[in-house]
Design a protein around this motif. Sequence first.
Motif, PDB file in Angstrom:
ATOM      1  N   PRO B 107      68.996  20.394 -13.497  1.00  0.00           N
ATOM      2  CA  PRO B 107      70.103  19.434 -13.621  1.00  0.00           C
ATOM      3  C   PRO B 107      69.953  18.242 -12.677  1.00  0.00           C
ATOM      4  CG  PRO B 107      70.916  21.596 -12.903  1.00  0.00           C
ATOM      5  CD  PRO B 107      69.436  21.715 -13.023  1.00  0.00           C
ATOM      6  N   PHE B 108      68.935  18.248 -11.833  1.00  0.00           N
ATOM      7  CA  PHE B 108      68.722  17.123 -10.919  1.00  0.00           C
ATOM      8  C   PHE B 108      67.774  16.069 -11.516  1.00  0.00           C
ATOM      9  CE2 PHE B 108      69.006  21.072  -8.362  1.00  0.00           C
ATOM     10  CZ  PHE B 108      70.294  20.890  -7.895  1.00  0.00           C
ATOM     11  N   TRP B 135      57.833  18.625  -8.410  1.00  0.00           N
ATOM     12  CA  TRP B 135      58.331  19.985  -8.524  1.00  0.00           C
ATOM     13  C   TRP B 135      58.123  20.349  -9.982  1.00  0.00           C
ATOM     14  CZ3 TRP B 135      60.510  23.907  -5.837  1.00  0.00           C
ATOM     15  CH2 TRP B 135      61.293  24.823  -6.533  1.00  0.00           C
ATOM     16  N   VAL B 136      57.373  21.391 -10.283  1.00  0.00           N
ATOM     17  CA  VAL B 136      57.046  21.624 -11.694  1.00  0.00           C
ATOM     18  C   VAL B 136      57.665  22.892 -12.258  1.00  0.00           C
ATOM     19  CG1 VAL B 136      54.929  20.327 -11.646  1.00  0.00           C
ATOM     20  CG2 VAL B 136      54.878  22.736 -11.079  1.00  0.00           C
ATOM     21  N   GLU B 137      58.585  23.481 -11.513  1.00  0.00           N
ATOM     22  CA  GLU B 137      59.187  24.713 -12.017  1.00  0.00           C
ATOM     23  C   GLU B 137      60.245  24.387 -13.056  1.00  0.00           C
ATOM     24  OE1 GLU B 137      57.343  27.517 -11.263  1.00  0.00           O
ATOM     25  OE2 GLU B 137      57.647  26.605  -9.318  1.00  0.00           O
ATOM     26  N   ARG B 140      64.150  28.622 -16.962  1.00  0.00           N
ATOM     27  CA  ARG B 140      64.105  29.169 -18.316  1.00  0.00           C
ATOM     28  C   ARG B 140      65.262  28.654 -19.144  1.00  0.00           C
ATOM     29  NH1 ARG B 140      62.143  35.427 -17.917  1.00  0.00           N
ATOM     30  NH2 ARG B 140      60.057  34.905 -17.199  1.00  0.00           N
ATOM     31  N   ASN B 182      66.693  27.998  -4.815  1.00  0.00           N
ATOM     32  CA  ASN B 182      65.471  28.344  -5.507  1.00  0.00           C
ATOM     33  C   ASN B 182      64.507  28.905  -4.494  1.00  0.00           C
ATOM     34  OD1 ASN B 182      62.637  27.920  -6.462  1.00  0.00           O
ATOM     35  ND2 ASN B 182      63.738  27.276  -8.277  1.00  0.00           N
ATOM     36  N   LYS B 183      63.958  30.074  -4.826  1.00  0.00           N
ATOM     37  CA  LYS B 183      63.006  30.700  -3.926  1.00  0.00           C
ATOM     38  C   LYS B 183      61.805  31.109  -4.763  1.00  0.00           C
ATOM     39  CE  LYS B 183      62.750  34.583  -0.745  1.00  0.00           C
ATOM     40  NZ  LYS B 183      62.639  33.994   0.593  1.00  0.00           N
ATOM     41  N   SER B 184      60.625  30.707  -4.337  1.00  0.00           N
ATOM     42  CA  SER B 184      59.384  31.006  -5.067  1.00  0.00           C
ATOM     43  C   SER B 184      59.508  30.729  -6.560  1.00  0.00           C
ATOM     44  CB  SER B 184      58.984  32.462  -4.868  1.00  0.00           C
ATOM     45  OG  SER B 184      58.843  32.721  -3.504  1.00  0.00           O
ATOM     46  N   GLY B 185      60.193  29.671  -6.904  1.00  0.00           N
ATOM     47  CA  GLY B 185      60.258  29.269  -8.304  1.00  0.00           C
ATOM     48  C   GLY B 185      61.410  29.857  -9.091  1.00  0.00           C
ATOM     49  N   TRP B 187      65.572  30.722  -9.626  1.00  0.00           N
ATOM     50  CA  TRP B 187      66.891  30.233  -9.209  1.00  0.00           C
ATOM     51  C   TRP B 187      67.858  31.392  -8.979  1.00  0.00           C
ATOM     52  CZ3 TRP B 187      67.798  25.356  -7.814  1.00  0.00           C
ATOM     53  CH2 TRP B 187      66.900  24.369  -8.254  1.00  0.00           C
ATOM     54  N   TYR B 188      68.640  31.281  -7.933  1.00  0.00           N
ATOM     55  CA  TYR B 188      69.661  32.267  -7.601  1.00  0.00           C
ATOM     56  C   TYR B 188      70.936  31.526  -7.254  1.00  0.00           C
ATOM     57  CZ  TYR B 188      65.525  35.125  -6.539  1.00  0.00           C
ATOM     58  OH  TYR B 188      64.324  35.772  -6.593  1.00  0.00           O
ATOM     59  N   LYS B 203      70.558  36.505  -9.696  1.00  0.00           N
ATOM     60  CA  LYS B 203      69.374  35.810 -10.183  1.00  0.00           C
ATOM     61  C   LYS B 203      69.652  35.318 -11.603  1.00  0.00           C
ATOM     62  CE  LYS B 203      64.442  36.199 -10.450  1.00  0.00           C
ATOM     63  NZ  LYS B 203      63.269  37.024 -10.392  1.00  0.00           N
ATOM     64  N   ARG B 206      68.704  37.217 -14.779  1.00  0.00           N
ATOM     65  CA  ARG B 206      69.338  38.493 -15.126  1.00  0.00           C
ATOM     66  C   ARG B 206      70.712  38.302 -15.743  1.00  0.00           C
ATOM     67  NH1 ARG B 206      67.695  40.526  -9.534  1.00  0.00           N
ATOM     68  NH2 ARG B 206      65.442  40.508  -9.781  1.00  0.00           N
TER      69      ARG B 206
END
Lengths: 324, 328
Positions: B107-108, B135-137, B140, B182-185, B187-188, B203, B206
């Motif tokens: 969303p950024f 940033w390429v992540e 989903r 975001n941690k290691s790609g 989102w939480y 997460k 999930r």
Amino acid sequence: MSGKVSERLNRLLVMVPYLARADGADVKVLCREFGLTEPELMQDLDTLRMCGVPDYTPADLMDYWIEGGRVHVMMADYFARPLNMTRPEVLSLFVAGSALLRSGVFAENGALDSALSKIERMLSEETKEELEKVISHIEVEMRAYEGNMREIIDEGLEKGMNLELDYWTFSRDEMTSREVEPLSLVCSQGYWYLLGWCHLSDDYRLFRLDRIARVRLTDNPCQERVRESFDVPRVVGEYKPGRKAHQVRLTFEGKQGRRIVEQWPAAQVTEKGDGTISVELRTRNLAWLATYLLRFGGQVKIEGPKELRKMVAKNADELLEAYS
Amino acid sequence: MDKIERLINLTACLLETKRPLDFAELSDTVYRGLSRSQNSLKRMFERDKDELREMGIEVETVESEWGDETGYMIPRDRYYMPHIDLEPDEKVALTMVSRLFLGSGTPFSVPAQLALLKLAFERQAAGEEVPHVHWVETPRDSELLGDILDALVRRKLLAFSYRSLGSDEAVAREVEPYGLFNKSGAWYFVGQCHLRDEVRCFKLERITSDVEVNPKNPKTPDFEVPAGFDIHDEIDWERPAGGKADVKAKVVFKPRLSFAAATGPARLLAEKRRADGRLEATYEVADPEQFVEWALGFGTDAVITSPAALKEMAKDRLRGILEGLGGS
């Protein structure tokens, strides 16, 4: 990026000032900058044609024409300058900015800090207060971008000069030297990569920064052709394993499985009732995996392929030997 | 007339006018030709004003001297993007920042690009020749992330179904979102979970349903974030807290991999080149597990030589994996 009414409105209030300039704006550049297809751009332009100020006679409506690939708009003096930044826009700049500050891409109290505080100063007190609350609660974690090679890489990127790299290819376990046209720094899954055009493989390649053994700035300028035509998401997309990839099946126990799920977003994960996690993934090269899996000890079971089981056994035997 | 056309016309009209316009004048111009009652037109105008305000366009209400007439206009000094006096290196920095999320579907991505276009209009951003950082992540589900960000910004309750790791069924949850990371790609988001009555971490992958941002009272926040909340406490849930760096460890690297010595998850204290060309590196280790795992990642090219406890940990892992291979 066509989207909701408010998004379209905001976009048009930025776009019209560009169109109203004396020399108009290039269609292709507009599509690229605003993330639109040409039909979407035309739809936006047709909307403008219906808008203007009272009395809404043809002379009061904004009309556009396209000449030599450039769009021009008349009668839009009131939209001669863009709308002020919206909250989501300021928020996005600050989220990205603080991620890059924390990871050390930009130095604290440097140009980025001062630029962001100039933006902050133009906000109303109310907006500033609202945003401060939110910004401190959003974090995009990136590994620190650091190391003694950083200055040379930055110089290559800034000046557009080729770099010579000694690079350790993890998947093939080999060290090679190559000349690379540096294009971009890329952050993926928390790691930093240098994206470049690699003269050794004659293709785009990603180089993980902590696997570069040595870097040297060459006197060879980057070729414009390569610099202009790259597109990061597309290039990165090409790194998905192809059809020739091996299908790997692993079963993890408990906590380790949970961490694996975090680290391999591309893997297919099935949680089983007995607390184990089954992971399926595709990789072009088994060698790296055979070393990588060692760390999981008894908590991983390698279901297949057989080849991988053999390789892991050999690696573990050899390393146990080295430890005794 | 489309809504977007009406909003553009309203903005243009209230921006161009030199004196406040009252509603009668607006209903005769912007709202002319709409076959609605005067009351219904007035309500439409109020909704339009709210929508513009949401976007940051302030419609000012001006009372006449005797208070019997209400006029409206958009103050130009607040509408237009102001001039910001930026130094060349500040322009470069802002250009790099605004492109960080470009094309990543977060969303950024779009807002940052529009911000850059607003800055660039007065040449307040640098041109093409700026180093790229990307940033390429790609999340989903961009829409899901967008909804969560929206709820976070407006402090609204979120309702969704969530299947926690290790459970078979998704359970309906109601959460006050406090923070997003975001941690290691991946989102939480973190927030007060009404079901468990405590602060929990969720997460995005999930989440098994759409998320519903509470539609009631859109202009009033549903909750306040507690003053002591710190997102960084939540991000480090994985690592044991307060690990003291009190273990000294030595690792010997083969010559070709000696560059890797500096990349470890521990502080490098000393490096010594041995006569056979191998490099001996000494570290101060806070998290022994993580350190052993890192060293094992180099296979036979890196071997921990001390202390005995870490060597044992490494050997345990190797024996464990061999057992798993033999036993099936």
